[in-house]
Scaffold this motif. Sequence first.
Motif, PDB file in Angstrom:
ATOM      1  N   ASP A 140      -2.408   1.871  14.857  1.00 16.83           N
ATOM      2  CA  ASP A 140      -1.811   2.577  15.985  1.00 16.83           C
ATOM      3  C   ASP A 140      -2.190   4.055  15.909  1.00 16.83           C
ATOM      4  OD1 ASP A 140       0.292   2.481  18.270  1.00 16.83           O
ATOM      5  OD2 ASP A 140       0.872   4.215  17.077  1.00 16.83           O
ATOM      6  N   PHE A 141      -2.453   4.620  17.076  1.00 15.87           N
ATOM      7  CA  PHE A 141      -2.726   6.047  17.207  1.00 15.87           C
ATOM      8  C   PHE A 141      -1.677   6.686  18.100  1.00 15.87           C
ATOM      9  CE2 PHE A 141      -6.956   4.461  16.212  1.00 15.87           C
ATOM     10  CZ  PHE A 141      -7.527   5.466  15.456  1.00 15.87           C
ATOM     11  N   VAL A 173      -2.732   8.667  13.041  1.00 12.63           N
ATOM     12  CA  VAL A 173      -3.188   7.289  12.902  1.00 12.63           C
ATOM     13  C   VAL A 173      -2.438   6.643  11.750  1.00 12.63           C
ATOM     14  CG1 VAL A 173      -5.116   7.938  11.372  1.00 12.63           C
ATOM     15  CG2 VAL A 173      -5.206   5.777  12.652  1.00 12.63           C
ATOM     16  N   ALA A 174      -2.115   5.382  11.933  1.00 13.46           N
ATOM     17  CA  ALA A 174      -1.507   4.596  10.863  1.00 13.46           C
ATOM     18  C   ALA A 174      -2.092   3.200  10.885  1.00 13.46           C
ATOM     19  CB  ALA A 174       0.014   4.536  11.019  1.00 13.46           C
ATOM     20  N   ALA A 175      -2.235   2.615   9.711  1.00 14.09           N
ATOM     21  CA  ALA A 175      -2.786   1.265   9.599  1.00 14.09           C
ATOM     22  C   ALA A 175      -2.048   0.516   8.495  1.00 14.09           C
ATOM     23  CB  ALA A 175      -4.281   1.318   9.300  1.00 14.09           C
ATOM     24  N   LEU A 176      -1.824  -0.760   8.739  1.00 19.75           N
ATOM     25  CA  LEU A 176      -1.159  -1.633   7.771  1.00 19.75           C
ATOM     26  C   LEU A 176      -1.970  -2.913   7.667  1.00 19.75           C
ATOM     27  CD1 LEU A 176       1.226  -2.513   5.961  1.00 19.75           C
ATOM     28  CD2 LEU A 176       2.401  -3.268   8.051  1.00 19.75           C
ATOM     29  N   PRO A 200      13.330   1.354  16.383  1.00 16.99           N
ATOM     30  CA  PRO A 200      13.583   2.464  15.464  1.00 16.99           C
ATOM     31  C   PRO A 200      13.799   3.780  16.199  1.00 16.99           C
ATOM     32  CG  PRO A 200      11.253   1.898  15.473  1.00 16.99           C
ATOM     33  CD  PRO A 200      11.944   0.867  16.308  1.00 16.99           C
ATOM     34  N   ALA A 201      14.508   4.689  15.537  1.00 15.33           N
ATOM     35  CA  ALA A 201      14.796   5.982  16.151  1.00 15.33           C
ATOM     36  C   ALA A 201      13.539   6.804  16.352  1.00 15.33           C
ATOM     37  CB  ALA A 201      15.794   6.749  15.275  1.00 15.33           C
ATOM     38  N   ASP A 202      12.563   6.663  15.443  1.00 18.47           N
ATOM     39  CA  ASP A 202      11.329   7.441  15.561  1.00 18.47           C
ATOM     40  C   ASP A 202      10.197   6.635  16.190  1.00 18.47           C
ATOM     41  OD1 ASP A 202      11.243   5.766  13.405  1.00 18.47           O
ATOM     42  OD2 ASP A 202      10.381   7.237  12.017  1.00 18.47           O
ATOM     43  N   ARG A 203      10.560   5.827  17.169  1.00 14.71           N
ATOM     44  CA  ARG A 203       9.557   5.132  17.990  1.00 14.71           C
ATOM     45  C   ARG A 203       8.596   6.172  18.557  1.00 14.71           C
ATOM     46  NH1 ARG A 203       6.404   2.595  20.768  1.00 14.71           N
ATOM     47  NH2 ARG A 203       6.870   1.230  22.530  1.00 14.71           N
ATOM     48  N   HIS A 204       7.320   5.793  18.701  1.00 16.20           N
ATOM     49  CA  HIS A 204       6.233   6.671  19.160  1.00 16.20           C
ATOM     50  C   HIS A 204       5.704   7.582  18.064  1.00 16.20           C
ATOM     51  CE1 HIS A 204       6.540   5.197  23.208  1.00 16.20           C
ATOM     52  NE2 HIS A 204       7.804   5.571  23.305  1.00 16.20           N
ATOM     53  N   TYR A 212       3.163   5.668  12.297  1.00 18.96           N
ATOM     54  CA  TYR A 212       3.573   4.878  11.131  1.00 18.96           C
ATOM     55  C   TYR A 212       4.701   3.918  11.476  1.00 18.96           C
ATOM     56  CZ  TYR A 212       7.223   8.487  10.737  1.00 18.96           C
ATOM     57  OH  TYR A 212       8.267   9.350  10.997  1.00 18.96           O
ATOM     58  N   THR A 213       5.577   4.312  12.400  1.00 13.62           N
ATOM     59  CA  THR A 213       6.673   3.432  12.818  1.00 13.62           C
ATOM     60  C   THR A 213       6.166   2.342  13.752  1.00 13.62           C
ATOM     61  OG1 THR A 213       8.305   5.182  12.595  1.00 13.62           O
ATOM     62  CG2 THR A 213       8.877   3.355  14.031  1.00 13.62           C
ATOM     63  N   ASP A 214       5.339   2.725  14.713  1.00 13.78           N
ATOM     64  CA  ASP A 214       4.839   1.746  15.668  1.00 13.78           C
ATOM     65  C   ASP A 214       3.964   0.695  15.001  1.00 13.78           C
ATOM     66  OD1 ASP A 214       6.259   3.090  17.546  1.00 13.78           O
ATOM     67  OD2 ASP A 214       4.547   3.781  18.729  1.00 13.78           O
ATOM     68  N   VAL A 215       3.251   1.072  13.942  1.00 14.16           N
ATOM     69  CA  VAL A 215       2.492   0.083  13.182  1.00 14.16           C
ATOM     70  C   VAL A 215       3.432  -0.948  12.560  1.00 14.16           C
ATOM     71  CG1 VAL A 215       1.366  -0.137  10.912  1.00 14.16           C
ATOM     72  CG2 VAL A 215       0.298   1.189  12.710  1.00 14.16           C
ATOM     73  N   ASP A 216       4.520  -0.492  11.979  1.00 14.01           N
ATOM     74  CA  ASP A 216       5.462  -1.413  11.336  1.00 14.01           C
ATOM     75  C   ASP A 216       6.072  -2.393  12.339  1.00 14.01           C
ATOM     76  OD1 ASP A 216       5.126  -0.546   8.745  1.00 14.01           O
ATOM     77  OD2 ASP A 216       6.783   0.877   8.816  1.00 14.01           O
TER      78      ASP A 216
END
Length: 219
Positions: A16-17, A32-35, A160-164, A167-171
């Motif tokens: 997700d970016f 950017v986050a990746a899982l 989650p509270a920190d949507r957007h 790192y959260t949107d990836v999860d």
Amino acid sequence: MTQDADFLATTFVVIDFEATTPTGYPAQPVEVAALALRYRDSAWTAVGRSTSLIRPPAFAPVTPAFTDQTGLTAEQLKLAPTPADALGALDRRFRTNRRYLLVAQHAATEANLIHNQRQHCPTLARIDLLDTIPLAKHLIPGLPNYRLDTLLAHFSIQRPADRHRAYTDVDITAQVFIRLISTADDNGRVADHAQLVKLAGRTAKCNMPTQTDLFDIDD
């Protein structure tokens, strides 16, 4: 499907970016986050994780509306790694001898961002994608829409509270993806890895054939 050899051989990298959208320019990544996930012994295993802020170029400033949505400020991003550093570090985590699929909600967005930054992440730019939206439409028809928040509600996943934040949107996208694969296994509507890719796959732009001229014109 989860017993299919090709499925078991694939590492699914949820990505997700977050990005600014400057007028007259393509979207510019600022996070950017990746899982990375593998299905082993009848269970999902996280095999890698990466997250980084990315410094935007001067022509793509952080707007108040962007800060309101993500919580990210211009001051935070001023000290972030450059796109070359952030995406280069992510790119080096991929191995040429392994099979990957990128997983994203509305994968066209991630596909375009990656393609536009391909000089910094050439390996990442050649990995095909899997879009959770067409997969969800196939497996759970009749929802009012297939936005991420709607899928969270359908699967009773807390928003989650920190949507957007990336790192959260990836999860939460990973949670939705896992639920979709479980649904596919339960109802048998996706038989194997090949059908999964046919239903929800998206070819990376770098893997698309280059169109030659339709006509040869002699001088």
